[in-house]
Design a protein around this motif. Structure first.
Motif, PDB file in Angstrom:
ATOM      1  N   PRO A 139       0.694  -1.282   0.077  1.00 48.97           N
ATOM      2  CA  PRO A 139       0.058  -0.037  -0.055  1.00 48.97           C
ATOM      3  C   PRO A 139       0.762   1.215  -0.067  1.00 48.97           C
ATOM      4  O   PRO A 139       0.252   2.455  -0.265  1.00 48.97           O
ATOM      5  CB  PRO A 139      -0.733  -0.070   1.415  1.00 48.97           C
ATOM      6  N   VAL A 140       2.150   1.201   0.363  1.00 47.03           N
ATOM      7  CA  VAL A 140       3.012   2.626   0.122  1.00 47.03           C
ATOM      8  C   VAL A 140       3.706   2.572  -1.085  1.00 47.03           C
ATOM      9  O   VAL A 140       4.125   3.637  -1.271  1.00 47.03           O
ATOM     10  CB  VAL A 140       3.799   2.367   1.504  1.00 47.03           C
ATOM     11  N   THR A 153      13.601  -3.609  -9.428  1.00 45.63           N
ATOM     12  CA  THR A 153      14.224  -3.008  -8.370  1.00 45.63           C
ATOM     13  C   THR A 153      14.760  -4.173  -7.503  1.00 45.63           C
ATOM     14  O   THR A 153      14.209  -5.229  -7.647  1.00 45.63           O
ATOM     15  CB  THR A 153      13.277  -2.390  -7.390  1.00 45.63           C
ATOM     16  N   GLU A 154      15.368  -4.159  -6.436  1.00 49.40           N
ATOM     17  CA  GLU A 154      15.660  -4.964  -5.504  1.00 49.40           C
ATOM     18  C   GLU A 154      15.323  -4.711  -4.002  1.00 49.40           C
ATOM     19  O   GLU A 154      15.875  -5.349  -3.066  1.00 49.40           O
ATOM     20  CB  GLU A 154      17.428  -5.458  -5.439  1.00 49.40           C
ATOM     21  N   ASP A 155      14.747  -3.623  -3.695  1.00 56.01           N
ATOM     22  CA  ASP A 155      14.483  -3.514  -2.430  1.00 56.01           C
ATOM     23  C   ASP A 155      13.519  -4.039  -1.842  1.00 56.01           C
ATOM     24  O   ASP A 155      12.533  -4.799  -2.167  1.00 56.01           O
ATOM     25  CB  ASP A 155      13.340  -2.019  -2.641  1.00 56.01           C
ATOM     26  N   LYS A 156      13.807  -4.565  -0.595  1.00 55.72           N
ATOM     27  CA  LYS A 156      13.283  -5.294   0.299  1.00 55.72           C
ATOM     28  C   LYS A 156      12.592  -4.569   1.290  1.00 55.72           C
ATOM     29  O   LYS A 156      12.818  -3.353   1.634  1.00 55.72           O
ATOM     30  CB  LYS A 156      14.477  -6.260   1.193  1.00 55.72           C
ATOM     31  N   GLY A 167      11.316   2.987   2.621  1.00 55.13           N
ATOM     32  CA  GLY A 167       9.861   3.061   3.086  1.00 55.13           C
ATOM     33  C   GLY A 167       8.872   1.978   2.829  1.00 55.13           C
ATOM     34  O   GLY A 167       7.817   2.182   3.133  1.00 55.13           O
ATOM     35  N   LEU A 168       9.596   0.993   1.941  1.00 53.27           N
ATOM     36  CA  LEU A 168       8.525   0.082   1.321  1.00 53.27           C
ATOM     37  C   LEU A 168       7.963  -1.104   2.482  1.00 53.27           C
ATOM     38  O   LEU A 168       8.943  -1.237   3.442  1.00 53.27           O
ATOM     39  CB  LEU A 168       9.193  -0.739   0.225  1.00 53.27           C
ATOM     40  N   LEU A 169       7.000  -1.741   2.637  1.00 55.57           N
ATOM     41  CA  LEU A 169       6.481  -2.422   3.665  1.00 55.57           C
ATOM     42  C   LEU A 169       6.566  -3.958   2.995  1.00 55.57           C
ATOM     43  O   LEU A 169       6.599  -4.712   3.908  1.00 55.57           O
ATOM     44  CB  LEU A 169       4.894  -2.030   3.779  1.00 55.57           C
ATOM     45  N   LYS A 170       6.957  -4.342   1.802  1.00 55.01           N
ATOM     46  CA  LYS A 170       7.250  -5.644   1.322  1.00 55.01           C
ATOM     47  C   LYS A 170       8.485  -5.490   0.474  1.00 55.01           C
ATOM     48  O   LYS A 170       8.845  -4.707   0.028  1.00 55.01           O
ATOM     49  CB  LYS A 170       5.794  -6.102   0.565  1.00 55.01           C
TER      50      LYS A 170
END
Length: 492
Positions: A148-149, A194-197, A202-205
């Motif tokens: 959701p973010v 992306t590889e953001d965890k 600021g991501l939740l997932k």
């Protein structure tokens, strides 16, 4: 069964150059809107000379293309005489069915045939990180949200013969939706670059996955689930082999350069609408390409190829940890275990194989270039260099092209390529003989000589009937439909 260096060397000795040049014109089994393909070759000849400014084919009959590009009084799109465009969606101007503005940062797109002359287009929006950083993120439509973010996602655009359009959300709450690919069963696979965890930016997932979007059935898109079997990394594009069911995927990453992947489905798995989301996270086998030349010598990076027609044999190395819990997938391999390439970008399935783009190579690669297009033949297990662009010395000048990104096969022969390089941005065609020609030029984001502001073309795809070429200007986010006197281009 792996394709050994010995087998490839033996086959090369028996068949010679013929191994590189088979399968030139064939029907496309899975690419919506594309009817025929030709063998693309452009930009740099076998002597390494740049062909961009050599008259595009003196002595080869009539010139390819549709003539010079004419300035647009509206300042959006320069086109050849007889061609015109219509704006389909425009961020901050057109609206979704729910009233929100069309999201920004248009990227990968595919066209699907709807009923009674309707065309359905699934359009990625390459929005990274959290929603607060963007003026027009993808709206959080109830039931269609993954995180959701997160700002990114896809919209579905319906166009009718009478010019009416409608747009709605296909998936929301994803991140950096770059390219993707259409499936043989009529859905869209959207890729997160992306590889953001969870917890990063600021991501939740966790992000860095592929998701399936159905343009026909909105209910099928509810409760989005990533296809974790395809791995978690900076995904760019994906195609599906309609016969074997293998998925081929590109990775746009550096330090080190990214990889070309293959996913082999588990025994007994049958593809179809909604089937990918039922897979276990570790289903099938994810592998990375390892190339070697005709002498059996390992190739560390695809930039090593400096001649059109270069052929590499391909083996596949299993990925140890596809979800990259502690180490990025591309970093799980030691030097000598896999073959890398800079900015592996667009893909398109045709001629019984996958066209694969490496957008450019600079200091992070062994050899510099301004673009390659490769063809992977799954039957021969070979990669053949079809298009090679020499380094463009002055991208601010019209007439030469650099930085191929999204590609499609034209129903009129050859390839159509969206440019994402330096300087002026074009849609351009490449014939089978190596000649190139302009199709459109972005006149919206050209800025000034002191402060150039260039925005790439993305999402190039033909309508199912071949009459309309759709493409996007990524910033601010504009989809256009180009029509005109399309005709088959000379291929020699």
């Amino acid at each position: 069964m792996p394709f050994t260096r010995r087998e490839f060397t033996k086959q090369s000795a028996l068949t010679g150059a013929g191994i590189a040049l088979t399968g030139t014109v064939a029907a496309l089994a899975t690419a919506p809107g594309a009817l025929a393909a030709d063998e693309p070759k452009r930009g740099r000849n076998d002597q390494g000379e740049n062909d961009n400014d050599r008259g595009n084919g003196h002595g080869h009959g009539r010139e390819p293309g549709y003539g010079p590009l004419l300035p647009d009084p509206k300042g959006l799109l320069a086109l050849p005489e007889g061609f015109s465009y219509q704006v389909v969606t425009h961020c901050g101007v057109t609206r979704l069915e729910t009233g929100e503005y069309t999201p920004s940062n248009h990227d990968g797109t595919a066209a699907f045939e709807g009923p009674r002359g309707v065309t359905l287009l699934v359009n990625n929006h390459e929005l990274s990180g959290v929603r607060a950083g963007w003026e027009h993120p993808v709206p959080l439509t109830e039931g269609l949200v993954y995180d959701p973010v997160a700002a990114g996602g896809c919209t579905v655009v319906e166009t009718r013969r009478d010019g009416r359009t409608a747009e709605w959300v296909g998936i929301a709450g994803t991140s950096t939706n770059c390219a993707g690919g259409a499936t043989p069963w009529g859905t869209w696979l959207t890729c997160e670059e992306t590889e953001d965890k969870a917890g990063k930016n600021g991501l939740l997932k966790d992000h860095g996955y592929v998701f399936e979007v159905d343009p026909y059935d909105r209910r099928a898109n509810r409760d989005p689930r990533p296809i974790k079997a395809f791995g978690r990394y900076a995904h760019e594009a994906v195609v599906i082999d309609p016969k074997l069911g293998h998925a081929y995927l590109t990775e746009d990453a550096s330090k080190p350069n990214g990889l070309l992947y293959r996913w082999v489905p588990p025994q007994g798995f049958k593809h179809g609408r909604g089937k990918l989301r039922t897979l276990a996270d570790d289903a099938g086998v994810l592998q990375a390409a390892k190339c070697f030349d005709k002498n059996g010598v390992f190739v560390d990076d695809l930039s090593r190829a400096t001649k059109i027609g270069t052929v590499y044999g391909v083996d596949w190395a299993d990925v140890p940890d596809r979800d990259a819990r502690t180490v990025s997938v591309r970093k799980q391999f030691a030097d000598g275990e896999i073959t890398r390439a800079r900015k592996l970008e667009g893909m398109w399935w045709g001629d019984g194989g996958a066209y694969v783009v490496s957008s450019f190579a600079r200091a992070e690669s062994p050899v510099q270039h301004d673009g390659q297009v490769w063809f992977y033949d799954p039957k021969r297990r070979t990669l053949t260099l079809k298009v090679l662009l020499g380094v463009n010395p002055d991208p601010s000048k019209d007439g030469a092209f650099d930085g191929p990104d999204n590609i499609t096969v034209s129903p009129y022969g050859g390839l159509v390529i969206a440019e994402d390089g330096d300087g002026l941005q074009h849609l351009f065609g490449a014939t089978g003989s190596g000649r190139t020609y302009p199709i459109a030029r972005n006149e919206l984001n050209i800025g000034s000589e002191e402060e150039p502001e260039y925005s790439e073309f993305t999402g190039v795809t033909f309508s199912p009937d071949g009459r309309t070429l759709y493409a996007n200007i990524q910033t601010p986010g504009i989809m256009v439909a180009i029509t005109g006197p399309w005709k088959r281009q000379p291929q020699k």
